[in-house]
Design a protein around this motif. Structure first.
Motif, PDB file in Angstrom:
ATOM      1  N   GLY A  72      10.507  12.501  16.813  1.00 51.29           N
ATOM      2  CA  GLY A  72      10.360  13.768  16.114  1.00 51.29           C
ATOM      3  C   GLY A  72      11.621  14.603  16.121  1.00 51.29           C
ATOM      4  O   GLY A  72      11.589  15.772  15.732  1.00 51.29           O
ATOM      5  N   GLN A  73      12.723  14.007  16.562  1.00 49.47           N
ATOM      6  CA  GLN A  73      13.971  14.752  16.681  1.00 49.47           C
ATOM      7  C   GLN A  73      14.773  14.745  15.380  1.00 49.47           C
ATOM      8  O   GLN A  73      14.595  13.883  14.521  1.00 49.47           O
ATOM      9  N   THR A  74      15.669  15.723  15.279  1.00 50.58           N
ATOM     10  CA  THR A  74      16.563  15.796  14.124  1.00 50.58           C
ATOM     11  C   THR A  74      17.784  14.915  14.310  1.00 50.58           C
ATOM     12  O   THR A  74      18.263  14.295  13.356  1.00 50.58           O
ATOM     13  N   ALA A  75      18.294  14.831  15.531  1.00 48.22           N
ATOM     14  CA  ALA A  75      19.525  14.080  15.781  1.00 48.22           C
ATOM     15  C   ALA A  75      19.351  12.588  15.573  1.00 48.22           C
ATOM     16  O   ALA A  75      20.300  11.894  15.190  1.00 48.22           O
ATOM     17  N   ASP A 292      25.401  22.103  15.179  1.00 47.31           N
ATOM     18  CA  ASP A 292      24.259  22.652  15.918  1.00 47.31           C
ATOM     19  C   ASP A 292      23.915  21.606  16.983  1.00 47.31           C
ATOM     20  O   ASP A 292      23.132  20.683  16.759  1.00 47.31           O
ATOM     21  N   CYS A 293      24.542  21.723  18.145  1.00 43.08           N
ATOM     22  CA  CYS A 293      24.550  20.620  19.110  1.00 43.08           C
ATOM     23  C   CYS A 293      23.187  20.316  19.709  1.00 43.08           C
ATOM     24  O   CYS A 293      22.894  19.160  20.026  1.00 43.08           O
ATOM     25  N   GLU A 294      22.348  21.303  19.884  1.00 40.15           N
ATOM     26  CA  GLU A 294      21.046  21.046  20.495  1.00 40.15           C
ATOM     27  C   GLU A 294      20.042  20.470  19.508  1.00 40.15           C
ATOM     28  O   GLU A 294      19.010  19.921  19.919  1.00 40.15           O
ATOM     29  N   ILE A 295      20.325  20.594  18.221  1.00 39.84           N
ATOM     30  CA  ILE A 295      19.418  20.055  17.204  1.00 39.84           C
ATOM     31  C   ILE A 295      19.949  18.757  16.624  1.00 39.84           C
ATOM     32  O   ILE A 295      19.216  17.790  16.468  1.00 39.84           O
ATOM     33  N   GLY A 296      21.257  18.710  16.322  1.00 36.63           N
ATOM     34  CA  GLY A 296      21.831  17.449  15.879  1.00 36.63           C
ATOM     35  C   GLY A 296      22.158  17.351  14.407  1.00 36.63           C
ATOM     36  O   GLY A 296      21.696  16.427  13.726  1.00 36.63           O
ATOM     37  N   ALA A 327      15.203  16.977   5.820  1.00 40.50           N
ATOM     38  CA  ALA A 327      14.268  18.103   5.813  1.00 40.50           C
ATOM     39  C   ALA A 327      14.210  18.778   7.178  1.00 40.50           C
ATOM     40  O   ALA A 327      14.159  20.019   7.274  1.00 40.50           O
ATOM     41  N   ARG A 328      14.225  17.992   8.236  1.00 44.31           N
ATOM     42  CA  ARG A 328      14.226  18.570   9.576  1.00 44.31           C
ATOM     43  C   ARG A 328      15.479  19.410   9.807  1.00 44.31           C
ATOM     44  O   ARG A 328      15.407  20.546  10.293  1.00 44.31           O
ATOM     45  N   TRP A 332      16.085  23.794  10.311  1.00 40.66           N
ATOM     46  CA  TRP A 332      16.803  24.491  11.372  1.00 40.66           C
ATOM     47  C   TRP A 332      18.011  25.257  10.846  1.00 40.66           C
ATOM     48  O   TRP A 332      18.378  26.316  11.374  1.00 40.66           O
ATOM     49  N   ALA A 333      18.674  24.728   9.821  1.00 42.97           N
ATOM     50  CA  ALA A 333      19.949  25.277   9.375  1.00 42.97           C
ATOM     51  C   ALA A 333      19.831  26.420   8.383  1.00 42.97           C
ATOM     52  O   ALA A 333      20.739  27.256   8.304  1.00 42.97           O
ATOM     53  N   ARG A 334      18.737  26.468   7.627  1.00 37.99           N
ATOM     54  CA  ARG A 334      18.689  27.363   6.480  1.00 37.99           C
ATOM     55  C   ARG A 334      18.982  28.817   6.836  1.00 37.99           C
ATOM     56  O   ARG A 334      19.797  29.478   6.190  1.00 37.99           O
ATOM     57  N   ASP A 335      18.340  29.341   7.865  1.00 42.16           N
ATOM     58  CA  ASP A 335      18.520  30.755   8.191  1.00 42.16           C
ATOM     59  C   ASP A 335      19.829  31.037   8.909  1.00 42.16           C
ATOM     60  O   ASP A 335      20.541  31.984   8.575  1.00 42.16           O
TER      61      ASP A 335
END
Length: 414
Positions: A72-75, A292-296, A327-328, A332-335
């Motif tokens: 379920g991760q983005t990275a 965004d290192c914690e999300i990937g 999409a993931r 996270w990035a949009r805002d």
């Protein structure tokens, strides 16, 4: 013969090999099924990554492995159906990422990394491409204090050991440096030695034009088979057969399709990735690429807008693109990056050629005279293209190589 040297693959690595060879007086033909820089070299985050002195290792802590296992991760995202063919490769990658082995890989890669900006600068100046490249480095941004402080301690040691320029930015410092960011990050590490490219594909095409201006020949066609007969390499394409005394395979993730039938068993796998461009919203200026290192994922300012590049997708070769990872990341990035509307009709998808020991394959094939390899750059093709091209050209022309080529030898795989 059509050329003294035929280079198959016109990504950043193949183009760089071709430029360095023609600079040394060789008659060179560069062959690709598409135009230069239209595959993997087109779709990256545009970093000439001088600060990447530690390769991207496989996570070894249990908490991270469990998160990735949940898919379920983005990275990282994986297709269950691809795992049977990937598991042996992943097991070897995990083994090579043990601390002592990763440290050896770092030492082996450092000479190429240390020359990455220098070798690009030489080609950029000669090709007149300075408008495509920006100084200023890039940033690792963090959402939690614990992750920020943990990474900062590591980066401070790396910067001191390797003479790298970096600075730590708290929330206010990051806001002053990148006023266009929305809320979300509590701090960042700014690496200042790297450079960024506002259109990696265009940079590769610019190097290809330099190659042609120096007397090189650019040809279009898909290499389907290679053979060695009578001291000559024959490359079969739909348009006919090409012949050269020496042959360089620089096809990135597709290299094994040509050399596998000759008996080479190099463990090369493709990690897929995606990108999408977004309009720059009012006030959302951004000066350097930010991870965004914690999300990937990474968002980089490009000529076309803001480019969001995803982490790694493990999938079966030839399988259809999936919208899930992009999409993931976009969610996270949009805002925080204030992304505007999508500018591309569909997400771009590319394949990063990777070896499990995190070193590229550069050098003579070993069992066939006149056959040379240059592929498997493990997320750093753009960074290492000119440095690798110089190294291989020096080996092929009998010049003393400027760095020790042994860590990159194809012979390490038997």
């Amino acid at each position: 013969m059509d050329a003294e040297v035929l280079v198959v693959g016109a990504g950043i690595v193949g183009v760089s090999v071709a430029v360095h060879l023609v600079q040394r007086g060789r008659k060179v033909m560069l062959l690709d099924r598409r135009g230069p820089g239209e595959e993997t070299s087109h779709g990256n985050a545009g970093l000439i990554e001088r600060a990447s002195v530690v390769p991207y290792g496989f996570p070894r802590d249990l908490a991270t492995l469990l998160r990735y296992a949940g898919n379920g991760q983005t990275a990282l995202r994986y297709d269950w159906r691809a795992l049977p063919t990937f598991l042996p490769w992943l097991a070897r990658y995990w083994r090579e990422s043990a601390p002592a082995r990763l440290a050896r890989a770092s030492r082996d890669m450092l000479p190429l990394i240390a020359h990455s900006v220098i070798e690009h600068d030489r080609l950029i100046e000669r090709a007149g491409l300075s408008a495509l490249v920006k100084p200023g480095g890039w940033m690792e941004a963090f959402r939690t204090e614990a992750a920020f402080q943990g990474r900062l301690a590591v980066c401070e040691r790396l910067a001191a050991a390797h003479g790298l320029a970096m600075r730590a930015l708290d929330r206010d410092g990051l806001q002053r440096a990148e006023a266009g960011l929305g809320p979300g990050f509590i701090g960042a590490i700014h690496w200042m030695d790297p450079k960024s490219v506002v259109d990696p594909g265009q940079l590769t095409r610019g190097y290809a034009r330099l190659f042609q201006s120096l007397g090189g020949t650019l040809a279009t066609g898909e290499a389907t088979q290679i053979a060695h007969r009578g001291g000559t390499w024959r490359v079969h394409t739909a348009g006919g057969e090409l012949a050269a005394r020496e042959l360089v395979i620089a096809q990135g993730p597709w290299s094994m399709e040509l050399i596998g039938p000759l008996g080479y068993r190099i463990p090369l796998k493709a990690k897929r990735g995606y990108h999408m461009h977004y309009a720059v919203a009012s006030g959302a200026t951004q000066s350097v690429p930010i991870a965004d290192c914690e999300i990937g994922y990474v968002v980089a300012p490009m000529q076309r807008g803001l480019r969001l590049t995803t982490g790694v997708e493990i999938a079966r070769p030839g399988s259809a693109p999936s919208p899930i990872q992009l999409a993931r990341a976009e969610g996270w990035a949009r805002d925080v990056f204030r992304l505007g509307r999508r500018l591309d009709d569909a997400a771009w998808m590319g394949a990063r050629p990777c070896t499990p020991d995190m070193r590229p394959v550069i050098g003579p094939a070993g069992r066939h005279p006149g056959l040379w390899f240059a592929f498997g750059h493990n997320h750093h093709g753009l960074t290492l293209g000119p440095a690798s091209g110089r190294l291989l050209a020096e080996m092929m022309t009998g010049t003393g190589p400027y760095v020790d080529p042994r860590p990159y030898s194809p012979a390490r795989f038997g």
